[in-house]
Design a protein around this motif. Structure first.
Motif, PDB file in Angstrom:
ATOM      1  N   CYS A  85       2.810   6.869   8.400  1.00  0.00           N
ATOM      2  CA  CYS A  85       1.935   6.264   7.391  1.00  0.00           C
ATOM      3  C   CYS A  85       1.665   4.816   7.797  1.00  0.00           C
ATOM      4  CB  CYS A  85       2.596   6.323   6.009  1.00  0.00           C
ATOM      5  SG  CYS A  85       1.486   5.820   4.655  1.00  0.00           S
ATOM      6  N   PRO A  86       0.848   4.634   8.851  1.00  0.00           N
ATOM      7  CA  PRO A  86       0.632   3.290   9.381  1.00  0.00           C
ATOM      8  C   PRO A  86       0.049   2.295   8.391  1.00  0.00           C
ATOM      9  CG  PRO A  86      -0.740   4.920  10.524  1.00  0.00           C
ATOM     10  CD  PRO A  86       0.175   5.675   9.634  1.00  0.00           C
ATOM     11  N   LYS A  87      -0.554   2.774   7.319  1.00  0.00           N
ATOM     12  CA  LYS A  87      -1.122   1.832   6.345  1.00  0.00           C
ATOM     13  C   LYS A  87      -0.040   1.025   5.640  1.00  0.00           C
ATOM     14  CE  LYS A  87      -1.397   4.888   2.282  1.00  0.00           C
ATOM     15  NZ  LYS A  87      -2.318   5.505   1.295  1.00  0.00           N
ATOM     16  N   VAL A  88       1.224   1.497   5.680  1.00  0.00           N
ATOM     17  CA  VAL A  88       2.302   0.727   5.053  1.00  0.00           C
ATOM     18  C   VAL A  88       3.200   0.062   6.099  1.00  0.00           C
ATOM     19  CG1 VAL A  88       2.295   2.194   3.010  1.00  0.00           C
ATOM     20  CG2 VAL A  88       3.901   2.692   4.858  1.00  0.00           C
ATOM     21  N   SER A  89       2.760   0.047   7.346  1.00  0.00           N
ATOM     22  CA  SER A  89       3.546  -0.600   8.399  1.00  0.00           C
ATOM     23  C   SER A  89       3.776  -2.065   8.086  1.00  0.00           C
ATOM     24  CB  SER A  89       2.817  -0.474   9.742  1.00  0.00           C
ATOM     25  OG  SER A  89       3.410  -1.307  10.719  1.00  0.00           O
ATOM     26  N   TRP A  90       5.000  -2.514   8.278  1.00  0.00           N
ATOM     27  CA  TRP A  90       5.334  -3.929   8.072  1.00  0.00           C
ATOM     28  C   TRP A  90       4.500  -4.854   8.957  1.00  0.00           C
ATOM     29  CZ3 TRP A  90       6.956  -6.939  12.168  1.00  0.00           C
ATOM     30  CH2 TRP A  90       7.323  -6.253  13.343  1.00  0.00           C
ATOM     31  N   ALA A  91       4.082  -4.337  10.112  1.00  0.00           N
ATOM     32  CA  ALA A  91       3.382  -5.174  11.087  1.00  0.00           C
ATOM     33  C   ALA A  91       1.875  -5.202  10.867  1.00  0.00           C
ATOM     34  CB  ALA A  91       3.684  -4.693  12.506  1.00  0.00           C
ATOM     35  N   THR A  92       1.249  -4.035  10.766  1.00  0.00           N
ATOM     36  CA  THR A  92      -0.218  -3.968  10.779  1.00  0.00           C
ATOM     37  C   THR A  92      -0.815  -3.241   9.587  1.00  0.00           C
ATOM     38  OG1 THR A  92      -0.172  -1.913  12.071  1.00  0.00           O
ATOM     39  CG2 THR A  92      -0.233  -3.991  13.309  1.00  0.00           C
ATOM     40  N   GLY A  93       0.000  -2.873   8.607  1.00  0.00           N
ATOM     41  CA  GLY A  93      -0.490  -2.065   7.501  1.00  0.00           C
ATOM     42  C   GLY A  93      -1.493  -2.769   6.598  1.00  0.00           C
ATOM     43  N   SER A  94      -2.230  -1.942   5.826  1.00  0.00           N
ATOM     44  CA  SER A  94      -3.239  -2.461   4.907  1.00  0.00           C
ATOM     45  C   SER A  94      -2.829  -2.319   3.445  1.00  0.00           C
ATOM     46  CB  SER A  94      -4.566  -1.710   5.125  1.00  0.00           C
ATOM     47  OG  SER A  94      -4.385  -0.310   4.913  1.00  0.00           O
ATOM     48  N   ASP A  95      -1.690  -1.676   3.172  1.00  0.00           N
ATOM     49  CA  ASP A  95      -1.254  -1.441   1.804  1.00  0.00           C
ATOM     50  C   ASP A  95      -0.927  -2.765   1.109  1.00  0.00           C
ATOM     51  OD1 ASP A  95       1.057  -0.866  -0.274  1.00  0.00           O
ATOM     52  OD2 ASP A  95       0.010   1.029   0.008  1.00  0.00           O
ATOM     53  N   ALA A  96      -1.525  -2.961  -0.074  1.00  0.00           N
ATOM     54  CA  ALA A  96      -1.340  -4.232  -0.789  1.00  0.00           C
ATOM     55  C   ALA A  96       0.098  -4.443  -1.232  1.00  0.00           C
ATOM     56  CB  ALA A  96      -2.275  -4.283  -1.996  1.00  0.00           C
ATOM     57  N   GLN A  97       0.814  -3.362  -1.525  1.00  0.00           N
ATOM     58  CA  GLN A  97       2.202  -3.494  -1.967  1.00  0.00           C
ATOM     59  C   GLN A  97       3.090  -4.035  -0.848  1.00  0.00           C
ATOM     60  OE1 GLN A  97       4.009   0.056  -3.661  1.00  0.00           O
ATOM     61  NE2 GLN A  97       6.061  -0.603  -3.031  1.00  0.00           N
ATOM     62  N   VAL A  98       2.855  -3.555   0.367  1.00  0.00           N
ATOM     63  CA  VAL A  98       3.658  -4.004   1.505  1.00  0.00           C
ATOM     64  C   VAL A  98       3.288  -5.419   1.911  1.00  0.00           C
ATOM     65  CG1 VAL A  98       4.170  -3.579   3.945  1.00  0.00           C
ATOM     66  CG2 VAL A  98       4.071  -1.665   2.327  1.00  0.00           C
ATOM     67  N   HIS A  99       1.992  -5.738   1.879  1.00  0.00           N
ATOM     68  CA  HIS A  99       1.515  -7.068   2.284  1.00  0.00           C
ATOM     69  C   HIS A  99       2.059  -7.383   3.677  1.00  0.00           C
ATOM     70  CE1 HIS A  99      -0.445 -10.787   1.847  1.00  0.00           C
ATOM     71  NE2 HIS A  99       0.495 -11.504   1.277  1.00  0.00           N
TER      72      HIS A  99
END
Length: 301
Positions: A85-99
């Motif tokens: 689930c790359p959208k929650v990746s700590w490095a490059t993700g786009s998920d607003a929750q992870v930021h």
């Protein structure tokens, strides 16, 4: 962690367990990496020139980021069972929750070249792919799979781990002499075991083959089991010493100072599908650590 009856989380957990028992867990090993005999490129040569050469200035606001590494950077098991689930990746993700790191930096161009199951031997090849994007910053988080093997005897030897990491940095130095590297320490796998073992369903999932060197017989506290877990932790400590040492020899490399290894993960930061990989909350914590270190005026001690 106690499970509440009839809760939505309980229903999702039962569904995840059913799915897991119907498939084979993804292997933690991956394709063998490439080797390099390159001397290290221009920036390594500049480092050898000694103190007369001006020290480079660390760019605290890179405009492009490429990430390499393993399943953690791919967000594996953070959104659904047995899936990246790359959208929650700590490095490059786009998920607003992870930021993620790139979100905090305001970066518009980013690439995730990490691969689930990768070991340090795979990182040189990933660096080759990442270099093609010509990023200003490359993040590296790898090493957990070198310790997470089917047995302690199969863990990657420390000297081989060092050679692979050195090759990765040399390859980047040759391709992109001015690009920076942020290196994350390997997480404390024993800490993850101590937190996840409190969940009965999590322990059943572990039996399917997740990080057997550490997680096998999760409740066993006999001398052999304790010795096995300690051996895995000691190997992770040795890997982190390599990351620190090799990174220090590259003037464009910044190690996290062992922050990820030292972070006290709890069950709240673990995946609800395997109780081992970081969940969204865990990914957010990793992003916080990375951003703090990348933007710090001075590197961690």
């Amino acid at each position: 962690m106690q499970r509440k009856p009839e809760s939505a989380r309980s229903h999702r957990t039962r569904t995840a367990v059913a799915a897991l028992t119907a498939v084979v867990v993804l292997p933690l090993g991956a394709l063998a990496g490439c080797d390099s005999s390159d001397s290290g490129g221009k920036r390594a040569q500049a480092h050898r020139n000694g103190p007369s050469a001006p020290a480079p200035t660390w760019d605290r606001s890179p405009r492009s980021v490429a990430a390499v590494g393993d399943s953690i950077t791919r967000g594996f098991d953070a959104c659904s069972v047995l899936a990246d689930c790359p959208k929650v990746s700590w490095a490059t993700g786009s998920d607003a929750q992870v930021h993620s790191l790139v979100s905090r930096l305001g970066v518009k161009k980013s690439w995730n070249d990490a691969r689930t199951g990768a070991r340090m031997a795979d990182v040189p090849a990933q660096i080759g792919a990442a270099a093609a994007h010509r990023p200003q910053l490359v993040t590296i988080m790898a090493g957990a799979n070198d310790a997470c093997r089917d047995s302690v005897s199969h863990m990657t030897p420390v000297d081989e781990f060092r050679t692979s990491f050195e090759t990765a940095l040399k390859r980047l130095a040759t391709a992109l002499p001015k690009s920076e590297v942020y290196v994350s320490s390997v997480p404390d796998l024993k800490r993850l075991w101590s937190q996840g073992r409190g969940n009965p369903l999590g322990k059943q999932i572990w039996k399917l083959g997740i990080c057997s060197s550490m997680l096998r017989d999760a409740d066993a506290m006999n001398p052999a089991a304790v010795k096995r877990r300690d051996a895995v932790r000691e190997r992770v400590v040795a890997y982190n010493a390599v990351l620190k040492d090799v990174c220090a020899s590259d003037e464009h490399c910044r190690y996290d100072g062992g922050e990820v290894f030292g972070f006290r993960f709890t069950g709240a930061q673990l995946s609800p599908w395997d109780w081992f990989h970081p969940g969204k909350d865990g990914q957010e914590r990793l992003a916080e650590i990375a951003y703090r270190n990348v933007t710090a005026a001075r590197p961690p001690a």
